[in-house]
Motif scaffolding. Structure first.
Motif, PDB file in Angstrom:
ATOM      1  N   GLY A 105      -5.519  19.036  11.105  1.00 32.91           N
ATOM      2  CA  GLY A 105      -4.351  18.237  11.460  1.00 32.91           C
ATOM      3  C   GLY A 105      -4.214  16.994  10.601  1.00 32.91           C
ATOM      4  N   ALA A 106      -5.369  16.376  10.233  1.00 37.35           N
ATOM      5  CA  ALA A 106      -5.304  15.198   9.368  1.00 37.35           C
ATOM      6  C   ALA A 106      -4.736  15.547   8.005  1.00 37.35           C
ATOM      7  CB  ALA A 106      -6.709  14.607   9.224  1.00 37.35           C
ATOM      8  N   GLY A 107      -5.132  16.730   7.474  1.00 36.52           N
ATOM      9  CA  GLY A 107      -4.577  17.142   6.181  1.00 36.52           C
ATOM     10  C   GLY A 107      -3.089  17.429   6.255  1.00 36.52           C
ATOM     11  N   VAL A 108      -2.661  18.121   7.326  1.00 37.80           N
ATOM     12  CA  VAL A 108      -1.234  18.431   7.469  1.00 37.80           C
ATOM     13  C   VAL A 108      -0.424  17.153   7.650  1.00 37.80           C
ATOM     14  CG1 VAL A 108       0.476  19.585   8.929  1.00 37.80           C
ATOM     15  CG2 VAL A 108      -1.676  20.731   8.373  1.00 37.80           C
ATOM     16  N   ALA A 109      -0.897  16.238   8.494  1.00 33.84           N
ATOM     17  CA  ALA A 109      -0.162  14.995   8.738  1.00 33.84           C
ATOM     18  C   ALA A 109      -0.090  14.147   7.483  1.00 33.84           C
ATOM     19  CB  ALA A 109      -0.843  14.213   9.868  1.00 33.84           C
ATOM     20  N   ALA A 110      -1.181  14.067   6.727  1.00 30.99           N
ATOM     21  CA  ALA A 110      -1.173  13.268   5.496  1.00 30.99           C
ATOM     22  C   ALA A 110      -0.160  13.814   4.499  1.00 30.99           C
ATOM     23  CB  ALA A 110      -2.571  13.241   4.886  1.00 30.99           C
ATOM     24  N   GLN A 159      -3.527  10.845  -4.752  1.00 32.74           N
ATOM     25  CA  GLN A 159      -4.332   9.742  -4.236  1.00 32.74           C
ATOM     26  C   GLN A 159      -3.773   9.206  -2.930  1.00 32.74           C
ATOM     27  OE1 GLN A 159      -2.742   9.829  -7.100  1.00 32.74           O
ATOM     28  NE2 GLN A 159      -1.591   7.948  -7.543  1.00 32.74           N
ATOM     29  N   ASP A 160      -2.454   9.269  -2.784  1.00 38.95           N
ATOM     30  CA  ASP A 160      -1.855   8.796  -1.530  1.00 38.95           C
ATOM     31  C   ASP A 160      -2.172   9.766  -0.393  1.00 38.95           C
ATOM     32  OD1 ASP A 160      -0.662   6.566  -2.750  1.00 38.95           O
ATOM     33  OD2 ASP A 160       0.977   7.819  -3.480  1.00 38.95           O
ATOM     34  N   VAL A 161      -2.106  11.055  -0.680  1.00 43.21           N
ATOM     35  CA  VAL A 161      -2.456  12.046   0.341  1.00 43.21           C
ATOM     36  C   VAL A 161      -3.917  11.872   0.753  1.00 43.21           C
ATOM     37  CG1 VAL A 161      -2.712  14.508   0.794  1.00 43.21           C
ATOM     38  CG2 VAL A 161      -0.714  13.677  -0.466  1.00 43.21           C
ATOM     39  N   THR A 162      -4.784  11.641  -0.240  1.00 43.68           N
ATOM     40  CA  THR A 162      -6.206  11.459   0.067  1.00 43.68           C
ATOM     41  C   THR A 162      -6.427  10.221   0.927  1.00 43.68           C
ATOM     42  OG1 THR A 162      -6.810  12.506  -2.025  1.00 43.68           O
ATOM     43  CG2 THR A 162      -8.488  11.166  -0.934  1.00 43.68           C
ATOM     44  N   ALA A 163      -5.751   9.149   0.615  1.00 48.41           N
ATOM     45  CA  ALA A 163      -5.914   7.915   1.392  1.00 48.41           C
ATOM     46  C   ALA A 163      -5.456   8.120   2.831  1.00 48.41           C
ATOM     47  CB  ALA A 163      -5.129   6.783   0.731  1.00 48.41           C
ATOM     48  N   TYR A 164      -4.295   8.746   3.010  1.00 52.12           N
ATOM     49  CA  TYR A 164      -3.811   9.013   4.364  1.00 52.12           C
ATOM     50  C   TYR A 164      -4.764   9.958   5.105  1.00 52.12           C
ATOM     51  CZ  TYR A 164       0.730   6.689   4.285  1.00 52.12           C
ATOM     52  OH  TYR A 164       1.746   5.749   4.279  1.00 52.12           O
ATOM     53  N   ALA A 193      -8.466  11.111   9.320  1.00 50.62           N
ATOM     54  CA  ALA A 193      -9.701  11.824   9.647  1.00 50.62           C
ATOM     55  C   ALA A 193     -10.760  10.885  10.215  1.00 50.62           C
ATOM     56  CB  ALA A 193     -10.238  12.540   8.402  1.00 50.62           C
ATOM     57  N   LEU A 194     -10.721   9.620   9.755  1.00 50.03           N
ATOM     58  CA  LEU A 194     -11.700   8.664  10.244  1.00 50.03           C
ATOM     59  C   LEU A 194     -11.546   8.455  11.749  1.00 50.03           C
ATOM     60  CD1 LEU A 194     -13.996   6.778   9.415  1.00 50.03           C
ATOM     61  CD2 LEU A 194     -12.287   4.979   9.061  1.00 50.03           C
ATOM     62  N   PHE A 195     -10.309   8.382  12.227  1.00 41.87           N
ATOM     63  CA  PHE A 195     -10.083   8.255  13.668  1.00 41.87           C
ATOM     64  C   PHE A 195     -10.677   9.455  14.416  1.00 41.87           C
ATOM     65  CE2 PHE A 195      -6.918   5.202  12.298  1.00 41.87           C
ATOM     66  CZ  PHE A 195      -6.952   4.248  13.297  1.00 41.87           C
ATOM     67  N   VAL A 196     -10.442  10.651  13.865  1.00 45.40           N
ATOM     68  CA  VAL A 196     -10.922  11.869  14.522  1.00 45.40           C
ATOM     69  C   VAL A 196     -12.445  11.922  14.528  1.00 45.40           C
ATOM     70  CG1 VAL A 196     -10.897  14.394  14.439  1.00 45.40           C
ATOM     71  CG2 VAL A 196      -8.817  13.105  13.915  1.00 45.40           C
ATOM     72  N   VAL A 197     -13.066  11.614  13.377  1.00 46.83           N
ATOM     73  CA  VAL A 197     -14.527  11.699  13.273  1.00 46.83           C
ATOM     74  C   VAL A 197     -15.194  10.680  14.175  1.00 46.83           C
ATOM     75  CG1 VAL A 197     -16.481  11.385  11.718  1.00 46.83           C
ATOM     76  CG2 VAL A 197     -14.478  12.675  10.958  1.00 46.83           C
TER      77      VAL A 197
END
Length: 386
Positions: A114-119, A134-139, A144-148
């Protein structure tokens, strides 16, 4: 109260329920505004994402599935982040905290997807047709940090709860085992007291009955013989009463106090003299004073000889008792034999004398045999190791 005595503050079942309802209502605060002043579909998505959290403790997996489905629907409705997306980390935490390891890992995997799709969806909306890796990676890292973090906190809570539950279960098991051991100790103590009282009462009463019968029979021919017999009866009765008072005093006392010394091998001579005074012929072979025997073994040997001589007086009739005590390779050998009619009048099954002997010897890991002796009479043979 010291710091170690303070218990951590915890919510009860009712408090947990109200906390979940309060958290759900707090997250729902912006939803009416979206429904009235903004896009209705966005408001409905927010409502679908947040409302299931009220049941997150009792049904963590279905709640996570509902929140994840509503989050997936958000991609189709809007390209902007919504306040209600805070519900996804809460649902992930709930699965990791209140469900199993397998379900928590599944929730983590769904969260990463979900983090990848949302980003990707948000970056595409913000930058129109241009997509910057780089923007997709940052998002992605931020989401993902919230989820982890939510998953890690939930897993930590579940592991800690499992550890506490294991400690509680172990404490309860130890408490049950302690209660069982106390009950077994109480039963063993009752058996020991019953054996002691049986030995004292049976021996003393038998001596008194034999003396009384002998004095009555002899009084018709020579009244002067009654005085020694009555003296023996009185002395035996006083000795029995003293021992019984000592045992009963221990039972009544709530605190352990001084107890009368238990009989030892050195007391056997007095026991044999008492048996001879009661009219039983006794031939004894006792260990010398240099022999060192543990007190428990000495008490067991004394009680065996005492009970065996009592049985001789009760069952053997006119007979000679042969008593032998001798060290035997780290053990004490005890034998009491008679040449009377005790074999024919053996234990009638109602007495506890032989049973008490066997229990005493078994407590030391020894062996005891009792039965008719070759050539007539009755024999009690024991080997008590130490």
């Amino acid at each position: 109260m010291t710091r170690q005595d303070r218990q951590p503050w915890r919510l009860g079942p009712r408090g947990e329920r109200w906390f979940d309802v309060g958290l759900t209502l707090f997250l729902l605060l912006p939803v009416p505004a979206f429904l009235i002043y903004a896009e209705v579909p966005d408001g409905l998505v927010m409502l679908a994402q947040i409302a299931p959290l009220a049941w997150r403790r009792r049904h963590p997996v279905p709640v996570f599935a509902a929140v994840a489905a509503a989050s997936a629907a958000q991609v189709l409705v809007t390209d902007y982040p919504l306040w209600s997306q805070l519900a996804f980390p809460v649902a992930t935490y709930s699965v990791a905290r209140f469900s199993t390891t397998a379900w928590s890992l599944g929730a983590l995997a769904v969260g990463m997807l979900g983090a990848g799709v949302a980003a990707g969806d948000w970056v595409k909306r913000i930058y129109s047709s241009e997509s910057h890796a780089q923007d997709v990676t940052a998002y992605f890292i931020t989401i993902a940090l919230f989820v982890v973090v939510a998953w890690a906190l939930g897993t930590l809570g579940r592991t800690r709860q499992a550890y506490v539950d294991a400690l509680v279960e172990r404490g309860e098991r130890l408490e049950r085992e302690s209660a069982q051991q106390a009950a077994l100790a109480a039963i063993e103590e009752r058996h020991r007291i019953a054996r002691e009282m049986h030995d004292v009462v049976a021996h003393s009463l038998t001596t008194m009955v034999v003396q009384a019968d002998g004095a009555r029979a002899a009084a018709a021919h020579d009244p002067t013989v009654t005085a020694p017999a009555l003296g023996t009866i009185a002395a035996t009765g006083r000795e029995a009463l003293a021992e019984l008072r000592g045992m009963l005093g221990v039972l009544r006392s709530e605190e352990p106090g001084p107890q009368a010394p238990q009989p030892r091998l050195s007391d056997l001579a007095a026991l044999l003299d008492e048996a001879r005074a009661a009219g039983t012929t006794v031939v004894a072979e006792l260990p010398g004073e240099a022999s060192v025997v543990p007190d428990g073994v000495a008490l067991t040997a004394y009680r065996i000889v005492q009970e065996a001589l009592t049985n001789v007086r009760k069952h053997a009739g006119p007979a000679t008792a042969h008593v032998l005590l001798a060290p035997d390779a780290g053990a004490l050998r005890v034998e009491v034999r008679d040449d009377g009619r005790g074999a024919a009048a053996a234990d009638d099954g109602r007495g506890l004398g032989l049973t008490g002997m066997r229990e005493r010897v078994a407590a030391h890991g020894g062996t005891l045999t009792a039965g008719p002796a070759p050539g007539g009479g009755f024999a009690v043979c024991a080997r008590i190791p130490w």
